[in-house]
Motif scaffolding. Structure first.
Motif, PDB file in Angstrom:
ATOM      1  N   LEU A  80     -45.256 -56.361  17.350  1.00  0.00           N
ATOM      2  CA  LEU A  80     -44.122 -57.072  16.761  1.00  0.00           C
ATOM      3  C   LEU A  80     -43.151 -56.098  16.096  1.00  0.00           C
ATOM      4  CD1 LEU A  80     -42.798 -59.775  16.079  1.00  0.00           C
ATOM      5  CD2 LEU A  80     -44.182 -59.856  13.994  1.00  0.00           C
TER       6      LEU A  80
ATOM      7  N   SER B 230     -41.058 -47.503  10.657  1.00  0.00           N
ATOM      8  CA  SER B 230     -42.320 -48.193  10.940  1.00  0.00           C
ATOM      9  C   SER B 230     -43.499 -47.236  10.834  1.00  0.00           C
ATOM     10  CB  SER B 230     -42.272 -48.823  12.335  1.00  0.00           C
ATOM     11  OG  SER B 230     -41.234 -49.760  12.444  1.00  0.00           O
TER      12      SER B 230
ATOM     13  N   LEU C 258     -41.183 -54.293  18.807  1.00  0.00           N
ATOM     14  CA  LEU C 258     -40.183 -55.178  19.404  1.00  0.00           C
ATOM     15  C   LEU C 258     -38.988 -55.357  18.474  1.00  0.00           C
ATOM     16  CD1 LEU C 258     -42.397 -57.967  21.040  1.00  0.00           C
ATOM     17  CD2 LEU C 258     -41.132 -56.141  22.184  1.00  0.00           C
ATOM     18  N   VAL C 259     -39.255 -55.466  17.185  1.00  0.00           N
ATOM     19  CA  VAL C 259     -38.171 -55.565  16.206  1.00  0.00           C
ATOM     20  C   VAL C 259     -37.311 -54.306  16.254  1.00  0.00           C
ATOM     21  CG1 VAL C 259     -37.638 -55.601  13.734  1.00  0.00           C
ATOM     22  CG2 VAL C 259     -39.337 -57.183  14.658  1.00  0.00           C
TER      23      VAL C 259
ATOM     24  N   ARG D  64     -51.304 -56.923  17.139  1.00  0.00           N
ATOM     25  CA  ARG D  64     -50.220 -57.895  17.236  1.00  0.00           C
ATOM     26  C   ARG D  64     -49.060 -57.514  16.319  1.00  0.00           C
ATOM     27  NH1 ARG D  64     -50.776 -64.444  16.112  1.00  0.00           N
ATOM     28  NH2 ARG D  64     -48.578 -64.957  16.539  1.00  0.00           N
ATOM     29  N   ILE D  65     -49.370 -57.100  15.093  1.00  0.00           N
ATOM     30  CA  ILE D  65     -48.327 -56.700  14.143  1.00  0.00           C
ATOM     31  C   ILE D  65     -47.618 -55.443  14.633  1.00  0.00           C
ATOM     32  CG2 ILE D  65     -47.892 -55.839  11.818  1.00  0.00           C
ATOM     33  CD1 ILE D  65     -48.372 -58.821  11.943  1.00  0.00           C
TER      34      ILE D  65
END
Length: 313
Positions: A143, A117, A146-147, A139-140
């Motif tokens: 996300l 990431s 969390l992934v 937000r991305i």
């Protein structure tokens, strides 16, 4: 009895890194110091980023999570090893061994996907700067993190559940300082075909694919940087990736060498040494790698130590 879910052992014996009392005392001191440096170093990184509004960016958000993972991963294995050394009792309960395996696998997988990431973040910043703010929104970023956590958790849970289906009815000595998956499978006296298959499958999903994604991102970054006419511009672009590339090399270089190379090419001692590298040394070095090569991080750490802790630097 074949196919029955049972285990005739209630505990395992972790042989550790040495069986010599003098060496064990030295190792206790060395690993205690390394553990404290790792915990304090990564904690300072987290606090510095949280207290400096200038560092509230996607790159440092990912770095905060990476530091948290480093603290968690070392806390999964090192304290137990230190207790074993100081008490002289190297046994670990079967349930505790499974728990250690689960959390270790979870944090290692999260580390791997987080590094991918972070590579994607650098790719967007250098190769698509005009779209960076629109793509890498808070937000991305949340996300993506969390992934990372849930993806790795699913893989670790798969390892652990499948391990409970095996029978251990022979040797209980693990030639390691923690409950690693590979030596545990070697101790099983039932068929491990499904376990081996899932080790490779989950390993590809949590280690190999993120590693390929990192290589792909940096290949594109390299091509983009070469097109920059200014030497200063090239150096500035490469310098933003230097710390990340160093951590990637340390982490993947050892973990792929242990888990994705033929077992005949390395010994148990080499596996243990590699595990110490990616499980102990790399998390300890990460705060230094990211702070010493980054002016913003050095400034944030200096501010944290002077204003929050009352130290004069």
């Amino acid at each position: 009895m074949e196919g029955e879910n049972y285990s005739t052992v209630s505990e395992f014996i972790l042989l550790g890194l040495s069986d010599q009392p003098e060496q064990e005392r030295l190792m206790f001191l060395v690993f205690l110091i390394m553990y404290l440096i790792t915990g304090l170093g990564n904690l300072f990184i987290i606090l510095a980023i949280r207290t400096d509004s200038h560092l509230h960016t996607p790159m440092y958000f990912f770095l905060t999570n990476l530091s948290l993972v480093d603290i968690c991963s070392t806390s999964t294995t090192i304290p137990n090893m230190l207790v074993n050394y100081i008490s002289g009792n190297k046994t670990i309960l079967y349930v505790s061994c499974l728990a250690q395996l689960f959390f270790y696998s979870w944090f290692a997988g999260t580390n791997s996907i987080l590094l991918a990431s972070m590579a994607y973040d650098r790719y967007m910043a250098i190769c698509a700067p005009l779209h960076y703010a629109m793509v890498m929104t808070p937000r991305i970023c949340v996300l993506l993190v969390l992934v990372c956590w849930f993806w790795a958790c699913a893989g670790a849970l798969t390892y652990t559940i499948l391990l409970t289906q095996l029978s251990f009815c022979g040797h209980t000595e693990i030639p390691h300082f923690f409950c690693d998956l590979s030596p545990l499978l070697k101790l099983a006296c039932s068929d491990t075909f499904i376990n081996d298959l899932m080790v490779n499958t989950v390993g590809v999903l949590t280690i190999i694919i993120p590693f390929i994604a990192i290589l792909s991102s940096y290949a594109r970054i390299f091509v983009t940087v070469l097109k920059i006419p200014s030497t200063v511009g090239k150096w500035k672009a490469f310098s933003t990736c230097g710390s990340h590339l160093t951590v990637v090399s340390l982490f993947y270089g050892t973990i792929i060498g242990v888990y994705f190379s033929p077992t005949s090419t390395h010994t148990a001692q080499q596996d243990t040494a590699a595990a110490v590298m990616y499980l102990v040394v790399t998390p300890m070095l990460n705060p230094f790698i990211y702070s010493l090569r980054n002016k913003d991080m050095k400034g944030a750490l200096r501010m944290l130590l002077t204003r929050k802790l009352g130290l004069s630097l």
